[in-house]
Design an enzyme around this catalytic site. Structure first.
Site, mmCIF file in Angstrom:
data_model
loop_
_atom_site.group_PDB
_atom_site.id
_atom_site.type_symbol
_atom_site.label_atom_id
_atom_site.label_comp_id
_atom_site.label_asym_id
_atom_site.label_seq_id
_atom_site.Cartn_x
_atom_site.Cartn_y
_atom_site.Cartn_z
ATOM 1 N N HIS A 92 0.830 -1.209 0.000
ATOM 2 C CA HIS A 92 0.000 0.000 0.000
ATOM 3 C C HIS A 92 0.868 1.265 0.000
ATOM 4 O O HIS A 92 0.714 2.153 -0.845
ATOM 5 C CB HIS A 92 -0.909 -0.031 1.233
ATOM 6 N N GLU A 93 1.791 1.338 0.952
ATOM 7 C CA GLU A 93 2.618 2.543 1.078
ATOM 8 C C GLU A 93 3.565 2.708 -0.110
ATOM 9 O O GLU A 93 3.862 3.835 -0.523
ATOM 10 C CB GLU A 93 3.392 2.529 2.396
ATOM 11 N N HIS B 67 1.831 4.596 -2.792
ATOM 12 C CA HIS B 67 1.917 6.043 -2.584
ATOM 13 C C HIS B 67 3.282 6.578 -3.017
ATOM 14 O O HIS B 67 3.380 7.618 -3.678
ATOM 15 C CB HIS B 67 1.716 6.366 -1.106
ATOM 16 N N HIS C 65 3.817 6.706 -6.740
ATOM 17 C CA HIS C 65 2.969 7.786 -7.245
ATOM 18 C C HIS C 65 3.677 9.127 -7.047
ATOM 19 O O HIS C 65 3.738 9.966 -7.964
ATOM 20 C CB HIS C 65 1.642 7.757 -6.480
#
Length: 595
Positions: free
Chosen positions: A389-390, A393, A396
């Site tokens: 998940h991280e 980020h 991105h």
């Protein structure tokens, strides 16, 4: 006793490399001084912003330089403080950085009111006279859009000055719960004492011993009861600050103000809550599946996190987790995959829990730095998914920073949660397709079902809670701890209908730090809905990898709903949320067949 290590006991390879920002405090102080000079220089332009195109460009460039410097100063101080919230030296740096950021916001407060004194035609003339202003086209549109909610330069400067105070409730909450609060130790099923922490509570709630889970649950929430009035006061003041700030900017509600920054209509929020409530029978089916799997007459709140699988999570060492995640993102292309691997090798991640470390996980960094990830890795499948998940980020952030000018070098949370959850979804597909161990596969499937429960449904429940709490204050009501318990308990009973909602779980609102960033959590639910739709498109070849990477590179060059529409996902309609529930139900059916 199972103990959490001090930070000095953890190997350097498992710590993030913050020296990438500043090598020592002298460099930080120099940057701080530079930022102060830039703030002073920008203030000298007040009322001159729109004199001519050249001055406008100079002001915008100077403001960017100031904000970039302040961002680096703030990021360093915050991350150092998060390493050990007990460390007074870094608390002081963090406080100074917050004050600096407030001063920078005040210094730039005149820019947007000055721009709003112009018409669109006058701005177009300036762009024609100074072509370097063309990159600010979307920014100018956004500023003009916000004209009805922007006060005079004097008022905006005052509000920016007060941001340090209006945001104090969240800061107090963080220090209270991370630095001052200490949970008791309880005996584990083997008779060994284990200290409950904010980071390991959920892990302990997954233990196969039901009596132990109940003991942990009761001890955890009883400790929250001891600071009930302090947390209640902090949250009441946080909500009040939201409401007053919204009214100061001529919004009818705090929710409208929060959503308008990203140009998200409140109807999107309402549609999410409505669609989730229409599909709660799928969550109830999941709860019944869990009750049957546990072989209990009633599903208690200390059973909610318990895996549907036998025993605790298979152990997933950090190194194995990095391999899984790197392999899983292969459908996003070789460039994305190699960037992710390089980031893991470059100490982006602060891996393990240590005494005093901030709980939870996040991705950070600035336009000018590499990404940084705070983890409290627990060697389990849940932590594996959090890492994926991280990293979503972080990639991105990196792709946006490289592709966009500073003015668009960030992105709204609404799209951020798509990028992170795409990685989780790809990880699920990869593990179910490649791992042969049946026990591991069942745990992966169970983990992803839990992601649907906690991300799609639970976060929507949180969103509904904050909507109601802000409405109470907006209507002149009082937010007391008892009222908050009552409100939260009613929602919990609706959402978790097959389970027993006891008195302790009504205090759960006290342990949700995201409530101090109002109207944020709904984006987890919209994010997983959009992500599931995107992954289905990618794996079915209904959209290509380049289109998704262009989305990640877009930053804030357009509004979030428009960026997602370019990928083929329209979050203004209920279809993606309904589709996510369909996928949720399919996985429940698959698990029902397994057991």
């Amino acid at each position: 006793m199972s103990s959490v290590p001090e930070r000095g006991e953890i190997d350097e390879q498992y710590k993030w490399d913050i020296d990438d920002i500043f090598t020592d405090s002298d460099e930080w102080e120099a940057a701080y001084t530079e930022a102060e000079s830039l703030i002073e220089e920008l203030e000298s332009y007040e009322s001159d912003t729109t004199n001519d195109p050249e001055t406008l460009l100079d002001v915008l460039k100077l403001a960017e330089e100031m904000m970039r410097t302040v961002a680096n100063v703030s990021a360093y101080a915050r991350m150092r403080s998060d390493e050990d919230t007990r460390e007074q030296r870094y608390q002081a740096l963090s406080t100074r950085a917050q004050s600096l950021a407030s001063s920078a916001g005040s210094a730039a407060g005149f820019i947007e009111p000055d721009l709003q004194s112009l018409t669109r035609e006058e701005l177009d003339d300036m762009i024609e006279a100074e072509p370097d202003l063309e990159q600010y086209e979307h920014y100018f549109d956004d500023v003009l859009r916000m004209k009805p909610h922007t006060r005079s330069a004097e008022v905006e400067t005052l509000l920016a000055d007060l941001s340090e105070v209006t945001g104090a409730a969240g800061e107090v909450y963080t220090m209270l719960t991370n630095a001052d609060m200490e949970f008791p130790a309880v005996d584990d099923p083997n008779g060994e004492p284990v200290r409950i922490t904010l980071s390991n509570f959920t892990t302990l709630q997954k233990n196969s011993d039901r009596a132990f889970r109940q003991t942990v649950y009761e001890a955890f929430y009883d400790e929250w009861e001891t600071i009930r009035n302090a947390v209640g006061t902090a949250y009441k003041n946080s909500v009040t600050a939201d409401v007053k700030s919204a009214r100061a900017h001529h919004y009818e509600t705090a929710r409208a103000a929060a959503l308008d920054s990203a140009n998200i209509p409140p109807a999107v929020y309402d549609s999410l809550i409505e669609t989730v409530n229409e599909n709660l029978d799928i969550l109830h089916r999941h709860a019944e599946l869990k009750r049957n799997a546990l072989g209990v007459d009633e599903l208690q709140m200390w059973d909610v996190y318990t895996p549907l699988t036998e025993g605790e999570s298979p152990e997933v060492p950090y190194e194995q987790a990095t391999e899984y995640v790197t392999e899983a993102v292969a459908p996003l292309g070789e460039e994305y995959q190699s960037r992710l691997a390089a980031g893991l090798d470059s100490r982006w991640v602060d891996v393990y829990e240590n005494v005093g470390k901030r709980s939870g996980a996040y991705s950070s960094g600035t336009y000018d730095t590499q990404p940084f990830i705070l983890m409290n890795y627990q060697d389990d499948i849940s932590s594996l998914f959090t890492l994926a998940h991280e990293l979503g980020h972080s990639l991105h952030t990196q792709l946006t920073s490289e592709a966009q000018p500073y003015i668009y070098g960030n992105y709204e949370t609404f799209v951020a949660e798509v990028a992170s959850t795409v990685n989780e979804t790809l990880l699920t597909h990869h593990l179910l397709e490649t791992v042969e161990d049946e026990r591991f596969r069942r745990h992966v499937l169970d983990e992803y079902l839990e992601r649907f429960r906690s991300t799609l449904v639970r976060q929507t429940m949180f969103a509904e809670f904050e909507h109601h709490t802000h409405e109470i204050v907006e209507d002149g009501g009082a937010l007391t701890p008892d009222r908050l318990d009552e409100l939260y308990g009613d929602l919990k009973r609706t959402y978790y209908e097959p389970a027993v909602v006891d008195e302790r779980i009504t205090r759960e609102w006290m342990r949700i730090p995201h409530f101090y960033r109002a109207f944020y959590v709904y984006q987890y639910a919209t994010g997983i809905s959009a992500a599931v739709a995107l992954v289905n498109q990618l794996l079915n070849h209904d959209t290509d990898t380049d289109k998704y990477l262009q989305f990640l590179q877009s930053g804030s060059r357009a509004y979030p709903l428009d960026l997602l529409r370019e990928t083929g996902v329209d979050m203004a309609r209920p279809a993606p949320v309904k589709s996510a529930f369909s996928t949720y139900e399919e996985y429940i059916e698959e698990f029902e067949q397994l057991i």
